[in-house]
Motif scaffolding. Structure first.
Motif, mmCIF file in Angstrom:
data_model
loop_
_atom_site.group_PDB
_atom_site.id
_atom_site.type_symbol
_atom_site.label_atom_id
_atom_site.label_comp_id
_atom_site.label_asym_id
_atom_site.label_seq_id
_atom_site.Cartn_x
_atom_site.Cartn_y
_atom_site.Cartn_z
ATOM 1 N N ALA A 170 0.959 -1.420 0.214
ATOM 2 C CA ALA A 170 -0.236 -0.359 0.044
ATOM 3 C C ALA A 170 1.030 1.286 0.113
ATOM 4 C CB ALA A 170 -0.590 0.056 0.839
ATOM 5 N N LEU A 171 1.931 1.286 0.300
ATOM 6 C CA LEU A 171 2.749 2.813 1.021
ATOM 7 C C LEU A 171 3.469 2.511 -1.001
ATOM 8 C CD1 LEU A 171 4.113 1.670 4.218
ATOM 9 C CD2 LEU A 171 2.868 3.702 3.367
ATOM 10 N N VAL A 172 4.094 1.183 -1.235
ATOM 11 C CA VAL A 172 4.315 1.850 -2.528
ATOM 12 C C VAL A 172 3.731 1.883 -3.834
ATOM 13 C CG1 VAL A 172 6.569 0.575 -4.296
ATOM 14 C CG2 VAL A 172 6.736 0.313 -1.680
ATOM 15 N N ALA A 173 2.815 1.051 -3.881
ATOM 16 C CA ALA A 173 1.908 0.662 -4.889
ATOM 17 C C ALA A 173 0.916 1.851 -5.239
ATOM 18 C CB ALA A 173 1.673 -0.677 -5.424
ATOM 19 N N THR A 174 0.693 2.394 -3.802
ATOM 20 C CA THR A 174 -0.717 3.503 -4.456
ATOM 21 C C THR A 174 -0.280 4.924 -4.442
ATOM 22 O OG1 THR A 174 -1.026 2.653 -1.970
ATOM 23 C CG2 THR A 174 -2.117 1.235 -3.069
ATOM 24 N N PRO A 175 -1.202 5.496 -4.505
ATOM 25 C CA PRO A 175 -1.273 7.004 -3.968
ATOM 26 C C PRO A 175 -1.355 7.540 -3.101
ATOM 27 C CG PRO A 175 -3.196 6.559 -5.361
ATOM 28 C CD PRO A 175 -2.929 5.477 -5.227
ATOM 29 N N LEU A 176 -1.926 6.334 -2.087
ATOM 30 C CA LEU A 176 -1.770 6.559 -0.709
ATOM 31 C C LEU A 176 -0.715 7.454 -0.342
ATOM 32 C CD1 LEU A 176 -4.697 4.229 0.391
ATOM 33 C CD2 LEU A 176 -4.860 6.850 -0.248
ATOM 34 N N VAL A 177 -0.594 8.083 0.992
ATOM 35 C CA VAL A 177 1.252 8.674 1.638
ATOM 36 C C VAL A 177 0.432 8.018 3.106
ATOM 37 C CG1 VAL A 177 1.796 9.594 -0.218
ATOM 38 C CG2 VAL A 177 0.322 11.387 1.606
ATOM 39 N N GLY A 178 1.014 8.054 4.044
ATOM 40 C CA GLY A 178 1.492 8.223 5.606
ATOM 41 C C GLY A 178 0.279 7.439 6.118
ATOM 42 N N GLU A 179 -0.528 7.154 7.090
ATOM 43 C CA GLU A 179 -1.433 6.925 7.766
ATOM 44 C C GLU A 179 -2.204 6.207 7.055
ATOM 45 O OE1 GLU A 179 -3.229 8.353 11.402
ATOM 46 O OE2 GLU A 179 -2.469 10.604 11.160
ATOM 47 N N SER A 180 -3.265 7.048 5.951
ATOM 48 C CA SER A 180 -4.090 6.449 4.733
ATOM 49 C C SER A 180 -3.304 5.141 3.824
ATOM 50 C CB SER A 180 -4.731 7.737 4.053
ATOM 51 O OG SER A 180 -4.977 8.880 4.419
ATOM 52 N N ALA A 181 -1.897 5.286 3.895
ATOM 53 C CA ALA A 181 -1.737 4.180 3.271
ATOM 54 C C ALA A 181 -1.337 3.050 4.237
ATOM 55 C CB ALA A 181 0.336 5.151 2.582
ATOM 56 N N VAL A 182 -0.978 3.641 5.557
ATOM 57 C CA VAL A 182 -0.728 2.000 6.541
ATOM 58 C C VAL A 182 -2.383 1.780 6.905
ATOM 59 C CG1 VAL A 182 -0.364 1.775 8.478
ATOM 60 C CG2 VAL A 182 1.264 3.726 7.500
ATOM 61 N N TYR A 183 -2.594 2.384 6.375
ATOM 62 C CA TYR A 183 -4.355 1.791 7.306
ATOM 63 C C TYR A 183 -5.305 1.194 5.751
ATOM 64 C CZ TYR A 183 -4.606 5.232 11.725
ATOM 65 O OH TYR A 183 -4.374 5.739 12.989
ATOM 66 N N ALA A 184 -5.259 1.452 4.523
ATOM 67 C CA ALA A 184 -5.356 0.951 3.606
ATOM 68 C C ALA A 184 -4.220 -0.062 3.349
ATOM 69 C CB ALA A 184 -4.553 1.468 2.575
ATOM 70 N N GLY A 185 -3.441 -0.710 3.488
ATOM 71 C CA GLY A 185 -2.612 -1.252 3.953
ATOM 72 C C GLY A 185 -2.754 -3.067 5.346
ATOM 73 N N LEU A 186 -3.309 -2.088 6.552
ATOM 74 C CA LEU A 186 -3.727 -3.331 7.767
ATOM 75 C C LEU A 186 -5.111 -3.853 7.077
ATOM 76 C CD1 LEU A 186 -2.863 -1.049 10.412
ATOM 77 C CD2 LEU A 186 -2.329 -2.912 9.549
#
Length: 451
Positions: A197-213
């Motif tokens: 989620a941190l590398v392959a999505t346009p999301l950053v920071g907390e949003s990317a972490v929550y998407a990865g979770l």
């Protein structure tokens, strides 16, 4: 189980107080910098919005040059609410309950907060807590709430994994030790999902972490469930009724194999996710400013763990699979005569236990933020202690045993030397087995049991 659900709901909602306007909060945090000497250090604890939308209060810790850290509070009032043009015009500021004079307020706004971005760059960051003061309690009450949160956190993790152990032990009367390491495999799947989620999505920071979770919550049960099914077919079912210690020796060997496989595949260092600023809820506050808090990921992990354990208990109690599980557990020969496939039931139960272990792995990554290849053995042994404490073979007893073990560990850490905590846990297990082999909620004098 209803009191447990009520407690989780209370801990989740107790601190839900409306947050202030973020721009008004920035102005107020900018003002507090001007009210202290240069080079002071700030740590903002809470930012609370007034109900009418015209004010923000900031609770913070300040360390002034040459002084000690102390708790402080600043309250700001604005000309209009957050929807009007005057929402950023300061009309009142109080520091630690003492209002600023009109002259100081004029100078503050004229020469500091009115400078916009030039002054805002010096403002301390927003707090980790979302908002609110929570319940007003004395110091002992705040400490008790924080201990209860910590106990529920640890206990729900142990209880979830203890239920996984009982799903298998209840069928064959033998302990399969590998569920702790299966949980670690699930945790690595979650950490990898966060990395994706941190590398392959346009999301950053907390949003990317929550998407990865969120992605990990899907990926981890698939990976760990598939691994548990493979082990069930190749190890658990063939050794289910072998005499002696074949199951324990084989499962302990699997712990080593899985741990070393993860070390070779992922490296020996702990794997950390990048959580950003961990946000949470304030549950209680005392007059001195001390708080009891719970993070959002912590609340989600507790809820998921208890929901997973209760779901498995209800599945065994209310479904066709549950009837087969209970039949094989009570009398496998009679169940076979009635057409129940004991092997298929065992494989399904082990797979379900693997899914519960995956939820435990998600819990570890989401709450603690890291995962290590060698963490499965101790985690699995403590969950086994919880299962024995509750009466191994009883699913509700396993969950309650986990909660009791979590409470005991937390109380020990809160009031006694933490270095001896694990020693005390395993000494307590030895004493329990000597005095009450069936556990607290099992038969006090069980018959001959297989291991």
């Amino acid at each position: 189980m209803r009191p447990l659900l009520v407690l989780v709901l209370f801990l989740t909602l107790a601190g839900c107080v409306p947050a202030g306007d973020p721009v008004q909060g920035l102005v107020c945090r900018t003002a507090l910098v001007a009210l202290h000497p240069e080079d002071s250090a700030f740590d903002v604890a809470r930012e609370i919005g007034d109900p009418d939308g015209r004010g923000v209060s900031v609770v913070y810790t300040v360390t002034e040059p040459g002084g000690r850290s102390r708790r402080a509070r600043i309250a700001c009032r604005f000309a209009d609410d957050r929807a009007a043009d005057g929402r950023l015009d300061l009309v009142f500021v109080a520091q630690d309950g003492a209002p600023l004079s009109e002259t100081r307020l004029f100078l503050l706004e004229r020469y500091w907060t009115d400078r916009g971005a030039d002054a805002a760059i010096f403002a301390p960051p927003r707090p980790s807590a979302l908002a609110g003061d929570g319940l007003a309690l004395p110091h002992g009450g705040v400490h008790a709430v924080q201990v209860a949160v910590a106990a529920l956190t640890t206990g729900s993790l142990y209880g979830l994994l203890a239920v996984a152990y009982c799903l298998v032990y209840g069928l064959i009367g033998r302990v399969f030790l590998a569920f702790g390491e299966i949980a670690i495999v699930g945790g690595y799947a979650v950490a990898i999902a966060v990395g994706i989620a941190l590398v392959a999505t346009p999301l950053v920071g907390e949003s990317a972490v929550y998407a990865g979770l969120g992605l990990g919550l899907v990926l981890a049960p698939l990976v760990a469930g598939a691994l548990a099914r493979l082990l069930a077919e190749s190890v658990v079912a063939p050794l289910a009724h072998r005499p002696g210690y074949a199951m324990i020796v084989a499962s302990f060997g699997l712990v080593i194999v899985l741990a070393e496989g993860l070390r070779l595949a992922q490296g020996g260092a702990e794997l950390w996710i990048a959580p950003g600023r961990i946000r949470g809820l304030v549950l209680a506050t005392n007059p001195d400013g001390a708080t009891a808090t719970i993070t959002l990921t912590q609340a989600a992990a507790i809820t998921l763990a208890i929901a997973g354990a209760l779901g498995a208990i209800l599945l065994v109690a209310r479904t066709r699979f549950g009837r087969a599980w209970r039949a094989v557990s009570d009398d496998p020969q009679a169940a076979a005569l009635m057409g129940v496939d004991a092997r298929a039931t065992l494989v399904a139960a082990t797979t379900l236990a693997g899914v519960l272990a995956a939820l435990a792995g998600w819990f570890v990554v989401a709450h603690y933020g890291n995962i290590s290849f060698g963490g499965g053995l101790l985690l699995g042994l403590k969950a086994l202690v919880a299962a024995i404490l509750g009466g191994i073979g009883s699913l509700p007893g396993a969950l309650l045993g986990g909660l009791l073990l979590g409470l005991g560990e937390t109380l020990w850490s809160a009031f006694l030397p933490g270095a001896y905590r694990d020693v005390a846990v395993f000494l307590a297990l030895a004493a329990l087995l000597a005095l009450r082999p069936g556990g607290l909620f099992g038969d006090a004098h069980p018959g001959s049991q297989r291991v």
